[in-house]
Design an enzyme around this catalytic site. Sequence first.
Site, short mmCIF file in Angstrom:
data_model
loop_
_atom_site.label_atom_id
_atom_site.label_comp_id
_atom_site.label_asym_id
_atom_site.label_seq_id
_atom_site.Cartn_x
_atom_site.Cartn_y
_atom_site.Cartn_z
CB SER A 152 55.73 64.26 17.52
OG SER A 152 56.75 64.67 18.40
CE1 TYR A 194 59.97 62.26 14.21
CE2 TYR A 194 59.43 64.16 15.56
CZ TYR A 194 59.32 62.81 15.31
OH TYR A 194 58.55 62.02 16.13
N1 LIG Z 1 59.39 57.39 20.00
C1 LIG Z 1 59.05 58.62 20.30
O1 LIG Z 1 59.54 59.21 21.27
C2 LIG Z 1 58.01 59.34 19.52
C3 LIG Z 1 57.48 60.52 20.06
C4 LIG Z 1 56.50 61.20 19.33
C5 LIG Z 1 56.08 60.73 18.13
N2 LIG Z 1 56.63 59.58 17.62
C6 LIG Z 1 56.16 59.13 16.33
O2 LIG Z 1 55.63 57.84 16.42
C7 LIG Z 1 55.79 57.16 15.19
C8 LIG Z 1 56.42 55.80 15.45
O3 LIG Z 1 57.66 55.99 16.05
P1 LIG Z 1 58.42 54.85 16.89
O4 LIG Z 1 59.08 55.57 18.00
O5 LIG Z 1 57.51 53.73 17.17
O6 LIG Z 1 59.55 54.48 15.84
P2 LIG Z 1 60.21 53.07 15.46
O7 LIG Z 1 61.49 53.42 14.79
O8 LIG Z 1 60.21 52.18 16.63
O9 LIG Z 1 59.16 52.53 14.41
C9 LIG Z 1 58.95 53.18 13.18
C10 LIG Z 1 58.56 52.14 12.16
O10 LIG Z 1 58.38 52.80 10.90
C11 LIG Z 1 58.95 51.98 9.90
N3 LIG Z 1 59.34 52.78 8.75
C12 LIG Z 1 60.23 53.78 8.69
N4 LIG Z 1 60.38 54.22 7.44
C13 LIG Z 1 59.54 53.48 6.66
C14 LIG Z 1 59.25 53.44 5.27
N5 LIG Z 1 59.88 54.24 4.40
N6 LIG Z 1 58.34 52.56 4.84
C15 LIG Z 1 57.73 51.70 5.69
N7 LIG Z 1 57.98 51.68 7.02
C16 LIG Z 1 58.87 52.56 7.50
C17 LIG Z 1 60.18 51.35 10.56
O11 LIG Z 1 60.61 50.19 9.88
C18 LIG Z 1 59.66 51.07 11.97
O12 LIG Z 1 59.11 49.78 12.10
C19 LIG Z 1 56.63 58.08 14.30
O13 LIG Z 1 55.81 58.78 13.40
C20 LIG Z 1 57.26 59.00 15.28
O14 LIG Z 1 57.57 60.24 14.72
C21 LIG Z 1 57.57 58.86 18.30
#
Ligand SMILES: NC(=O)c1ccc[n+]([C@@H]2O[C@H](COP(=O)([O-])OP(=O)(O)OC[C@H]3O[C@@H](n4cnc5c(N)ncnc54)[C@H](O)[C@@H]3O)[C@@H](O)[C@H]2O)c1
Length: 266
Positions: A148, A161
Amino acid sequence: MTSPSPPTGSHATSLDLGGRTALVTGAAGGIGRACALRLAAAGAKVRAVDRDAEGLEALAALSGPLAGTLEARVLDLTDLDAAEQVAAGTDVLVNNAGIQLVRPVEEFPPEVFHTVLTVMLEAPFRLVRGALPHMYGQGWGRIVNISSVHGLRASAYKSAYVAAKHGLEGLSKTVALEGAPHGVTSNCVNPAYVRTPLVEKQIADQARAHGIPEERVVSEVLLQDSAVKRLIEPEEVAEAVAYLCGPQASFVTGTSLVLDGGWTAH
Ligand SMILES: NC(=O)c1ccc[n+]([C@@H]2O[C@H](COP(=O)([O-])OP(=O)(O)OC[C@H]3O[C@@H](n4cnc5c(N)ncnc54)[C@H](O)[C@@H]3O)[C@@H](O)[C@H]2O)c1
């Protein structure tokens, strides 16, 4: 001022992962789902890992050209031994699963801090550990860690985070150094705010922590530091992952591909 639109139409990187197995964590939704679909479209057999059984089922039940290419593995990544085992035999590993809690440090529950570090740093270590023997054995592997902007910059109220993502950057670079002689690359992809449930869920928390109404959170908090004033789409992040998995990126390792609309240019 108008908000810029995301790109439309197909701008896909050419990528052939025929015969390869790819594991994507957090594949039930958001960025993980987009990555799973993108890698499957490139011909990989995708092991889709998540704790959300319903979301995984919906993904694995897809019809059309990708039918049968996605295998659902319901797993909570806090089970670290199971995480290590599920990664065995994969050629591409995308460490994506993540969680977020927005709270000032003095109010941050220690047990949540521990869980965030377990899911977002320790589980990736265990998954890499499980994946490397097969990758080393065949002299080829691709590890992509969804970090991120918060792997490179801090924001207030996100101690766990930011700590986990900074740690993931260090893990990724170390794996790059060890993996290079074995044909294994390891990189991070660093998006700013992506249009996913993880972001939608934090809007109320952000409003409370910053003392502003929810409708002002996107423009005044999330997009404050981005020069490009829009959220990025999950498919744009998946395309960066596809690039890192292709032969054109074989010299790209130990680095971070930043998709932040100019945030870190400040
Ligand atoms: N959305 C954003 O703005 C953003 C920005 C930068 C980085 N990210 C990173 O991208 C990645 C995905 O984020 P997203 O926005 O798609 O989130 P999201 O919440 O849409 O998806 C995350 C997924 O991880 C799964 N998950 C969480 N804890 C878990 C566990 N203990 N075991 C198994 N599965 C688990 C959830 O069930 C979910 O399906 C993350 O690492 C997040 O930090 C997101």
